[in-house]
Design a protein around this motif. Structure first.
Motif, PDB file in Angstrom:
ATOM      1  N   GLY A   1       0.833  -1.187   0.000  1.00  0.00           N
ATOM      2  CA  GLY A   1       0.000   0.000   0.000  1.00  0.00           C
ATOM      3  C   GLY A   1       0.869   1.238   0.000  1.00  0.00           C
ATOM      4  O   GLY A   1       2.070   1.167   0.187  1.00  0.00           O
ATOM      5  N   TYR A   2       0.230   2.345  -0.217  1.00  0.00           N
ATOM      6  CA  TYR A   2       0.946   3.603  -0.180  1.00  0.00           C
ATOM      7  C   TYR A   2      -0.033   4.692   0.216  1.00  0.00           C
ATOM      8  O   TYR A   2      -1.252   4.510   0.150  1.00  0.00           O
ATOM      9  N   GLY A   3       0.514   5.789   0.648  1.00  0.00           N
ATOM     10  CA  GLY A   3      -0.311   6.919   1.019  1.00  0.00           C
ATOM     11  C   GLY A   3      -0.184   7.226   2.492  1.00  0.00           C
ATOM     12  O   GLY A   3       0.479   6.503   3.242  1.00  0.00           O
ATOM     13  N   PRO A   4      -0.816   8.308   2.905  1.00  0.00           N
ATOM     14  CA  PRO A   4      -0.742   8.717   4.309  1.00  0.00           C
ATOM     15  C   PRO A   4      -1.326   7.649   5.226  1.00  0.00           C
ATOM     16  O   PRO A   4      -2.306   6.986   4.886  1.00  0.00           O
ATOM     17  N   MET A   5      -0.706   7.505   6.380  1.00  0.00           N
ATOM     18  CA  MET A   5      -1.183   6.549   7.375  1.00  0.00           C
ATOM     19  C   MET A   5      -0.862   7.130   8.749  1.00  0.00           C
ATOM     20  O   MET A   5       0.263   7.554   8.982  1.00  0.00           O
ATOM     21  N   PRO A   6      -1.825   7.148   9.664  1.00  0.00           N
ATOM     22  CA  PRO A   6      -1.523   7.625  11.019  1.00  0.00           C
ATOM     23  C   PRO A   6      -0.443   6.747  11.662  1.00  0.00           C
ATOM     24  O   PRO A   6      -0.396   5.535  11.426  1.00  0.00           O
ATOM     25  N   VAL A   7       0.401   7.353  12.466  1.00  0.00           N
ATOM     26  CA  VAL A   7       1.483   6.616  13.120  1.00  0.00           C
ATOM     27  C   VAL A   7       0.919   5.440  13.912  1.00  0.00           C
ATOM     28  O   VAL A   7       1.472   4.337  13.880  1.00  0.00           O
ATOM     29  N   ALA A   8      -0.168   5.644  14.617  1.00  0.00           N
ATOM     30  CA  ALA A   8      -0.750   4.554  15.416  1.00  0.00           C
ATOM     31  C   ALA A   8      -1.119   3.356  14.550  1.00  0.00           C
ATOM     32  O   ALA A   8      -0.924   2.204  14.949  1.00  0.00           O
ATOM     33  N   ALA A   9      -1.612   3.591  13.343  1.00  0.00           N
ATOM     34  CA  ALA A   9      -1.961   2.494  12.439  1.00  0.00           C
ATOM     35  C   ALA A   9      -0.713   1.777  11.948  1.00  0.00           C
ATOM     36  O   ALA A   9      -0.688   0.547  11.869  1.00  0.00           O
ATOM     37  N   ALA A  10       0.327   2.537  11.625  1.00  0.00           N
ATOM     38  CA  ALA A  10       1.579   1.927  11.160  1.00  0.00           C
ATOM     39  C   ALA A  10       2.199   1.072  12.257  1.00  0.00           C
ATOM     40  O   ALA A  10       2.607  -0.065  12.022  1.00  0.00           O
ATOM     41  N   VAL A  11       2.269   1.591  13.460  1.00  0.00           N
ATOM     42  CA  VAL A  11       2.839   0.841  14.585  1.00  0.00           C
ATOM     43  C   VAL A  11       1.959  -0.361  14.906  1.00  0.00           C
ATOM     44  O   VAL A  11       2.456  -1.438  15.231  1.00  0.00           O
ATOM     45  N   GLY A  12       0.659  -0.191  14.774  1.00  0.00           N
ATOM     46  CA  GLY A  12      -0.274  -1.274  15.066  1.00  0.00           C
ATOM     47  C   GLY A  12      -0.093  -2.505  14.205  1.00  0.00           C
ATOM     48  O   GLY A  12      -0.421  -3.611  14.617  1.00  0.00           O
ATOM     49  N   MET A  13       0.458  -2.324  13.007  1.00  0.00           N
ATOM     50  CA  MET A  13       0.683  -3.484  12.130  1.00  0.00           C
ATOM     51  C   MET A  13       1.671  -4.463  12.749  1.00  0.00           C
ATOM     52  O   MET A  13       1.672  -5.642  12.415  1.00  0.00           O
TER      53      MET A  13
END
Length: 171
Positions: A9-21
Motif C-alpha cells: 500500500g501507499y499513502g498517508p497513514m496515522p502513526v498509530a496504524a503503522a505501529v499497530g501493524m
C-alpha cells in the motif's frame, strides 16, 4: 515457523496504524536485535538472501521487513536534507525477537547476522541512519553520504554535550 505477511500500500497513514501493524510482535520483556541494510533492487542475490532468511527465521516474533524508497522521496535533491540516499532502493530490516527464557538465544542473533551477511554483496553503503548500531561507525558515516559534514556540524551546534550520540565518539 515462518509466517508471511505482505502489506502492499501507499499513502498517508496515522502513526498509530503503522505501529499497530507490528503490535503482535512487540511483547514486553522480549529481547530484540535489529540489523538493517538497503539494496538497489530485489533481484538475484538479494532475492535469494531474502528467501533464505524467510525460510530460516528463528522465532515466531522475528520479522524480515522490506520497504521501498521511491517516488517523491527519491526525487528530493540529496543535499536538501540529512538523508542523502535518494535513488530508489529497498530498506531491509532483520529484526530478531526472542523470549527472555529462550534456551538458545544465540540462534536468533545468528539468523539476523546471517541474513545481513547474505545481503552484503549487493548492499548499498550505509543503512537507514536510525537503524545503524553504536558499533557500526563506518556504516553510520556512509549512511549520511555527502551530507555527513553538515550533519556533524549541526550536531556540534545543537548537541555539544553529546547527549544524542548517533555516531559514537563524534560531536
Amino acid at each position: 515457523m515462518t509466517a508471511l505477511t505482505v502489506v502492499a500500500g501507499y499513502g498517508p497513514m496515522p502513526v498509530a496504524a503503522a505501529v499497530g501493524m507490528f503490535a503482535g510482535n512487540a511483547v514486553a520483556g522480549n529481547h530484540y536485535l535489529l540489523r538493517s541494510t538497503w539494496v538497489p533492487d530485489l533481484a538475484g542475490v538479494a532475492a535469494e538472501a531474502l528467501a533464505a532468511g524467510a525460510a530460516a527465521v528463528s522465532s515466531p516474533y522475528s520479522v524480515l521487513f522490506v520497504s521501498r524508497l521511491h517516488g517523491a522521496a527519491a526525487r528530493v535533491d540529496p543535499a536538501a536534507t540529512a538523508f542523502a540516499h535518494r535513488r530508489p532502493h529497498q530498506v531491509i530490516e532483520m529484526i530478531a525477537v526472542w523470549a527472555p527464557d529462550d534456551p538458545a538465544p544465540q540462534r536468533h542473533r545468528e539468523w539476523a547476522e546471517a541474513t545481513a551477511a547474505a545481503l552484503a554483496p549487493v548492499a548499498l553503503p550505509g543503512a537507514y541512519p536510525n537503524q545503524v548500531g553504536p558499533d557500526e561507525d563506518e556504516r553510520a558515516r556512509a549512511s549520511f553520504g555527502v551530507n555527513l559534514a553538515r550533519v556533524l556540524a549541526a550536531k556540534r551546534q545543537y548537541d555539544p554535550a553529546g547527549i544524542f550520540s548517533a555516531i559514537p565518539g563524534l560531536l
